[in-house]
Design a protein around this motif. Structure first.
Motif, PDB file in Angstrom:
ATOM      1  N   ILE A 187       0.839  -1.209   0.000  1.00  0.00           N
ATOM      2  CA  ILE A 187       0.000   0.000   0.000  1.00  0.00           C
ATOM      3  C   ILE A 187       0.870   1.254   0.000  1.00  0.00           C
ATOM      4  CG2 ILE A 187      -1.682   1.356   1.306  1.00  0.00           C
ATOM      5  CD1 ILE A 187      -2.830  -1.371   2.290  1.00  0.00           C
ATOM      6  N   GLU A 188       1.895   1.280   0.832  1.00  0.00           N
ATOM      7  CA  GLU A 188       2.768   2.462   0.879  1.00  0.00           C
ATOM      8  C   GLU A 188       3.533   2.626  -0.435  1.00  0.00           C
ATOM      9  OE1 GLU A 188       4.749   3.925   4.233  1.00  0.00           O
ATOM     10  OE2 GLU A 188       3.584   2.711   5.646  1.00  0.00           O
ATOM     11  N   TYR A 189       3.961   1.524  -1.029  1.00  0.00           N
ATOM     12  CA  TYR A 189       4.663   1.589  -2.311  1.00  0.00           C
ATOM     13  C   TYR A 189       3.752   2.189  -3.383  1.00  0.00           C
ATOM     14  CZ  TYR A 189       7.066   0.142  -6.567  1.00  0.00           C
ATOM     15  OH  TYR A 189       7.671   0.144  -7.796  1.00  0.00           O
ATOM     16  N   ILE A 190       2.522   1.710  -3.431  1.00  0.00           N
ATOM     17  CA  ILE A 190       1.559   2.229  -4.407  1.00  0.00           C
ATOM     18  C   ILE A 190       1.348   3.721  -4.186  1.00  0.00           C
ATOM     19  CG2 ILE A 190      -0.902   2.187  -5.040  1.00  0.00           C
ATOM     20  CD1 ILE A 190      -0.756  -0.908  -4.576  1.00  0.00           C
ATOM     21  N   ASP A 191       1.203   4.127  -2.929  1.00  0.00           N
ATOM     22  CA  ASP A 191       0.960   5.537  -2.632  1.00  0.00           C
ATOM     23  C   ASP A 191       2.150   6.416  -3.020  1.00  0.00           C
ATOM     24  OD1 ASP A 191      -1.095   7.254  -1.662  1.00  0.00           O
ATOM     25  OD2 ASP A 191       0.079   7.616   0.140  1.00  0.00           O
ATOM     26  N   ILE A 235      -3.301   7.904  -0.323  1.00  0.00           N
ATOM     27  CA  ILE A 235      -3.840   6.974   0.670  1.00  0.00           C
ATOM     28  C   ILE A 235      -3.372   7.385   2.062  1.00  0.00           C
ATOM     29  CG2 ILE A 235      -3.793   4.566   1.448  1.00  0.00           C
ATOM     30  CD1 ILE A 235      -3.444   3.799  -1.551  1.00  0.00           C
ATOM     31  N   LEU A 236      -2.152   7.835   2.143  1.00  0.00           N
ATOM     32  CA  LEU A 236      -1.601   8.309   3.416  1.00  0.00           C
ATOM     33  C   LEU A 236      -1.786   9.824   3.524  1.00  0.00           C
ATOM     34  CD1 LEU A 236       1.533   6.095   3.348  1.00  0.00           C
ATOM     35  CD2 LEU A 236       0.117   6.343   5.369  1.00  0.00           C
ATOM     36  N   PRO A 237      -2.005  10.320   4.740  1.00  0.00           N
ATOM     37  CA  PRO A 237      -2.127  11.765   4.927  1.00  0.00           C
ATOM     38  C   PRO A 237      -0.854  12.490   4.499  1.00  0.00           C
ATOM     39  CG  PRO A 237      -2.797  10.585   6.910  1.00  0.00           C
ATOM     40  CD  PRO A 237      -2.174   9.585   5.992  1.00  0.00           C
ATOM     41  N   GLN A 238      -0.992  13.756   4.172  1.00  0.00           N
ATOM     42  CA  GLN A 238       0.141  14.555   3.705  1.00  0.00           C
ATOM     43  C   GLN A 238       1.041  15.044   4.840  1.00  0.00           C
ATOM     44  OE1 GLN A 238       0.724  14.701   0.261  1.00  0.00           O
ATOM     45  NE2 GLN A 238      -0.851  13.160   0.562  1.00  0.00           N
ATOM     46  N   ASP A 258     -12.187  11.018   3.522  1.00  0.00           N
ATOM     47  CA  ASP A 258     -11.768  10.142   2.429  1.00  0.00           C
ATOM     48  C   ASP A 258     -11.178   8.850   2.975  1.00  0.00           C
ATOM     49  OD1 ASP A 258     -12.355  11.991   0.308  1.00  0.00           O
ATOM     50  OD2 ASP A 258     -10.566  13.109   0.907  1.00  0.00           O
ATOM     51  N   ILE A 259     -11.302   7.785   2.186  1.00  0.00           N
ATOM     52  CA  ILE A 259     -10.711   6.499   2.550  1.00  0.00           C
ATOM     53  C   ILE A 259      -9.192   6.635   2.529  1.00  0.00           C
ATOM     54  CG2 ILE A 259     -10.318   4.139   1.717  1.00  0.00           C
ATOM     55  CD1 ILE A 259     -13.210   4.062   0.872  1.00  0.00           C
ATOM     56  N   GLY A 260      -8.560   6.072   3.542  1.00  0.00           N
ATOM     57  CA  GLY A 260      -7.105   6.107   3.635  1.00  0.00           C
ATOM     58  C   GLY A 260      -6.556   4.766   4.086  1.00  0.00           C
ATOM     59  N   LEU A 261      -5.316   4.778   4.478  1.00  0.00           N
ATOM     60  CA  LEU A 261      -4.594   3.568   4.878  1.00  0.00           C
ATOM     61  C   LEU A 261      -5.329   2.779   5.955  1.00  0.00           C
ATOM     62  CD1 LEU A 261      -1.989   1.825   4.796  1.00  0.00           C
ATOM     63  CD2 LEU A 261      -1.075   3.344   6.562  1.00  0.00           C
ATOM     64  N   VAL A 262      -5.761   3.435   7.015  1.00  0.00           N
ATOM     65  CA  VAL A 262      -6.394   2.725   8.134  1.00  0.00           C
ATOM     66  C   VAL A 262      -7.694   2.057   7.676  1.00  0.00           C
ATOM     67  CG1 VAL A 262      -7.279   2.913  10.490  1.00  0.00           C
ATOM     68  CG2 VAL A 262      -5.304   4.288   9.783  1.00  0.00           C
TER      69      VAL A 262
END
Length: 195
Positions: free
Chosen positions: A47-51, A59-62, A124-128
């Protein structure tokens, strides 16, 4: 959510393919993302790689602090939800009762973290949210199969509202495994556990 085109390859975990063994020789499990000929393993890492690779629709907050909190809660859910759910599916009697207790505590904790937000990160939908699908999709199917009432609107109204918002989000709704497939998958596991 990212709009990235991909090829999905189904994997039979009882008869692991040479492709899986080649691209995840350490853990020999799914998921594995193959991008530009290079494998990336483990859901949170993927997920982090994609983001990081596809910057649009983050997906992750800024902000650093919010990103750290999202990582904390994603790891918490990944480490605290999956083991008792596995125990819940595979065990019987007192072991299952102990797993139910752990799941109830987890649900209380994550409902408290969700608070009055639509999604864990806000609007918005995110990582969690993505990691919490283990509760919003998998746990719901398991409890329905076993006729249990763990995650109910009476006990967890905020989580139930979150589940409704999450599974009805366009990006999620179009990509959730069909309910009949989930029921078939867990029925087989529950049947094997009872033998």
């Amino acid at each position: 959510m990212k709009g990235v085109k991909y090829e999905y390859i189904e994997e039979d975990l009882t008869n692991k393919s040479p492709l899986l063994l080649k691209y995840n020789p350490v853990h020999k499990k799914i998921p594995v993302l193959l991008h530009n000929g290079k494998p990336i393993s483990e859901s949170l890492v993927i997920i982090e790689y994609i983001d990081e690779t596809w910057k649009h629709n983050p997906i992750l907050p800024q902000h650093s602090y919010d990103r750290a909190r999202a990582r904390f809660w994603a790891k918490y859910i990944d480490e605290k939800a999956v083991p008792p759910l596995r125990d819940f599916v595979w065990s019987k009697g007192m072991d299952r009762e102990e797993a139910i207790g752990e799941i109830n505590e987890l649900l209380k904790t994550i409902e408290n973290e969700l608070g009055d937000k639509k999604f864990f990160g806000g609007e918005d939908i995110g990582l969690v949210d993505i990691v919490a699908n283990v509760v919003g999709i998998w746990l719901v199917v398991i409890q329905d199969l076993l006729g249990l009432e763990l995650l109910t609107e009476e006990k967890f109204p905020k989580l139930c509202n979150w589940i409704h918002e999450y599974v009805n989000h366009t990006a999620i709704k179009e990509n959730i495994p069909p309910r009949d497939k989930l029921i078939e998958f867990y029925s087989a596991h529950l049947g094997a556990a009872s033998q």
